[in-house]
Design a protein around this motif. Structure first.
Motif, PDB file in Angstrom:
ATOM      1  N   HIS A 186       0.670  -1.462  -0.272  1.00  0.00           N
ATOM      2  CA  HIS A 186       0.191   0.128   0.411  1.00  0.00           C
ATOM      3  C   HIS A 186       1.091   1.195   0.508  1.00  0.00           C
ATOM      4  CE1 HIS A 186       0.782  -0.862   4.238  1.00  0.00           C
ATOM      5  NE2 HIS A 186       0.834   0.025   4.612  1.00  0.00           N
ATOM      6  N   LEU A 187      -0.235   2.298  -0.191  1.00  0.00           N
ATOM      7  CA  LEU A 187       0.899   3.748  -0.032  1.00  0.00           C
ATOM      8  C   LEU A 187       0.803   4.289   1.097  1.00  0.00           C
ATOM      9  CD1 LEU A 187       0.655   5.223  -3.856  1.00  0.00           C
ATOM     10  CD2 LEU A 187       2.721   3.970  -3.002  1.00  0.00           C
TER      11      LEU A 187
ATOM     12  N   GLY B 285       7.151   5.982  -8.062  1.00  0.00           N
ATOM     13  CA  GLY B 285       7.114   4.873  -6.921  1.00  0.00           C
ATOM     14  C   GLY B 285       8.045   3.945  -7.894  1.00  0.00           C
TER      15      GLY B 285
ATOM     16  N   LEU C  52       7.919   2.915  -3.395  1.00  0.00           N
ATOM     17  CA  LEU C  52       6.888   2.975  -3.863  1.00  0.00           C
ATOM     18  C   LEU C  52       6.186   3.720  -2.538  1.00  0.00           C
ATOM     19  CD1 LEU C  52       5.805  -0.093  -4.896  1.00  0.00           C
ATOM     20  CD2 LEU C  52       5.392   1.949  -5.507  1.00  0.00           C
ATOM     21  N   TYR C  53       7.745   2.810  -0.914  1.00  0.00           N
ATOM     22  CA  TYR C  53       7.700   2.955   0.476  1.00  0.00           C
ATOM     23  C   TYR C  53       7.750   5.525   0.398  1.00  0.00           C
ATOM     24  CZ  TYR C  53       7.883  -1.291   0.787  1.00  0.00           C
ATOM     25  OH  TYR C  53       7.630  -2.582   1.024  1.00  0.00           O
TER      26      TYR C  53
ATOM     27  N   GLY D 191       4.827   6.708  -0.176  1.00  0.00           N
ATOM     28  CA  GLY D 191       3.512   6.762   0.250  1.00  0.00           C
ATOM     29  C   GLY D 191       3.884   7.674   1.223  1.00  0.00           C
TER      30      GLY D 191
ATOM     31  N   GLY E 279       0.832   7.251  -7.652  1.00  0.00           N
ATOM     32  CA  GLY E 279       2.042   7.260  -6.776  1.00  0.00           C
ATOM     33  C   GLY E 279       2.486   6.168  -8.338  1.00  0.00           C
TER      34      GLY E 279
END
Length: 456
Positions: free
Chosen positions: A95-96, A340, A445-446, A449, A316
């Motif tokens: 998840h973001l 991301g 991606l982290y 997020g 993202g």
């Protein structure tokens, strides 16, 4: 995507504390197994049996594996199916901003009360036995999807669901999602080097893991692949008896100024420009068209397919930020973007879009996990960027430090310096810039997020 699940990121971006919260349950679940990633099917199969085998009560499933483009493919397919009036479930990772993004029911993202109840049922059924975070949360997702499909009120309403889009977390063969006997369709997106510590050091080895989702008699739509990867997929398909629908042989596409041309055994047609930006998203949209035209029993017409191509949304992924503190700090003429992607193929795909940005200088802000190859990702971007500010990803133990990230960017050929945080990096760029330009935040991606939670 990239993109095995990460228990350390489970509680990121959650709602304010209350009693009880899904964050509290998720945090407990991360302690059931010492390894964040430990590829196996035995633990999740044991838990699913205790839960009454929800994986056997799902609606028809499209199961997707690959290195890059899995999430975008699912976004296009969901948009197409919903445009055709279908009720669509989707399972994606990571998840973001909030964990709830991973479990999309036909009525929307799973709500807090339903998520808590499902996680606690899985926790009770599993007991103290070892199980990874991704395995136990995948079991919870299967419960949610099965119960909504059966019309149970607590899971999402009485209307049921028509189809489930299921993304592997990591690999395929031993991924916790790979417990289905007979999905409706499988798809393999482009394969590249990523997660080598778990999947192998060569394209052939990684392709062998991804091809583990192939099932006897179940058609598989194959996206553009390196020859080495395609050969492995073809061998695996022949071994299990899975019919292949391969890019370049059974279907093909050609980008154009206003969209793309798609061709398969049913003929040639023009498709609109995808809503998601970048040449790589044309390829992802074309793969979605190929999948949509192979869905038995759904009869998606050209209008639904085209509306899906034009409307798909996937945060993202080369997303322009226009609100929040970072965007509001920009002087006139500046743009702020977010992506991301985090592996060499993602860097190359991103570079193809950046090459079209000719109307001002490009500045990069990046952070990356220490499990990724920074030089491979940044190499294609180096000739296109004026400079780079490196940051650590807040709250991620596996993040490169700002100093280490800057050193790796320098080795990739960039004018790189560390910064304390994204906001500091942005201000440093604005202070030193001679003219307005674009700022791209990238590398993880982290990190994406974190930025979306604060500025999305």
């Amino acid at each position: 995507m990239t993109s095995g699940p990460d228990g350390a990121a489970a509680a990121r971006g959650a709602p304010p504390p209350s009693t009880p919260t899904s964050d509290a349950v998720l945090e407990r679940l991360t302690r059931l197994h010492p390894k964040i990633i430990d590829l196996s099917l035995g633990r999740v199969e044991r838990l699913l049996e205790r839960l009454g085998h929800p994986e056997r009560r799902l609606p028809p499933v499209i199961h997707v594996a690959g290195t890059n483009g899995k999430g975008s493919l699912l976004a296009f397919l969901r948009a197409m199916l919903e445009a055709g009036g279908r009720r669509v479930q989707a399972y994606t990772s990571p998840h973001l901003v909030r964990f709830h993004e991973r479990i999309r029911l036909a009525g929307g993202l799973i709500d807090e009360a339903a998520l808590i109840a499902l996680l606690e049922r899985c926790e009770e059924a599993n007991g103290p036995e070892p199980i990874t975070f991704f395995e136990v949360t995948t079991a919870a997702a299967f419960l949610a999807f099965a119960e909504e499909a059966e019309g149970k009120e607590g899971a999402g309403g009485k209307e049921g669901a028509d189809i489930l889009l299921l993304e592997t977390g990591l690999g395929g063969r031993l991924d916790a999602t790979n417990v289905l006997d007979k999905p409706l369709l499988t798809a393999i997106t482009p394969i590249g080097l990523d997660h080598q510590q778990y999947l192998g050091d060569t394209l052939a080895a990684i392709a062998g893991e991804k091809a583990g989702i192939l099932k006897p008699g179940v058609p598989c739509v194959v996206g553009p692949q390196p020859d080495e990867a395609l050969a492995v997929i073809e061998t695996a398909a022949e071994r299990v008896g899975a019919p292949l629908h391969r890019h370049g042989q059974d279907w093909r596409f050609a980008p154009g100024p206003e969209g793309f041309q798609f061709e398969d055994a049913n003929g040639v047609r023009r498709c609109p420009q995808p809503n998601l930006p970048g040449p790589h998203q044309v390829a992802n949209a074309a793969l979605a068209v190929a999948c949509a035209r192979r869905l038995e029993g759904f009869d998606l017409g050209d209008d639904a397919i085209d509306r899906g191509v034009r409307s798909a949304d996937w945060p993202g992924r080369l997303q322009r930020l226009t609100r929040g503190p970072l965007a509001e700090d920009l002087p006139p003429g500046w743009e702020l973007w977010l992506d991301g992607g985090h592996n060499p193929d993602a860097g190359a795909a991103l570079a193809e879009t950046l090459k079209t940005w000719h109307d001002g200088p490009l500045h990069l802000i990046y952070g990356m996990l220490n499990t990724k190859g920074a030089e491979g990702f940044l190499g294609p971007l180096a000739p296109l960027a004026k400079d780079l500010k490196a940051v650590a990803i807040p709250g991620e133990k596996a993040s490169l430090s700002a100093e280490d990230a800057a050193a790796r960017a320098t080795r990739a050929g960039l004018d790189a310096t560390p910064a304390a945080a994204v906001a500091d990096a942005l201000q440093a760029i604005l202070r030193s810039a001679e003219a307005p330009g674009r700022i791209l935040i990238c590398g993880s991606l982290y990190l994406a997020g974190q930025v979306l939670r604060d500025n999305g």
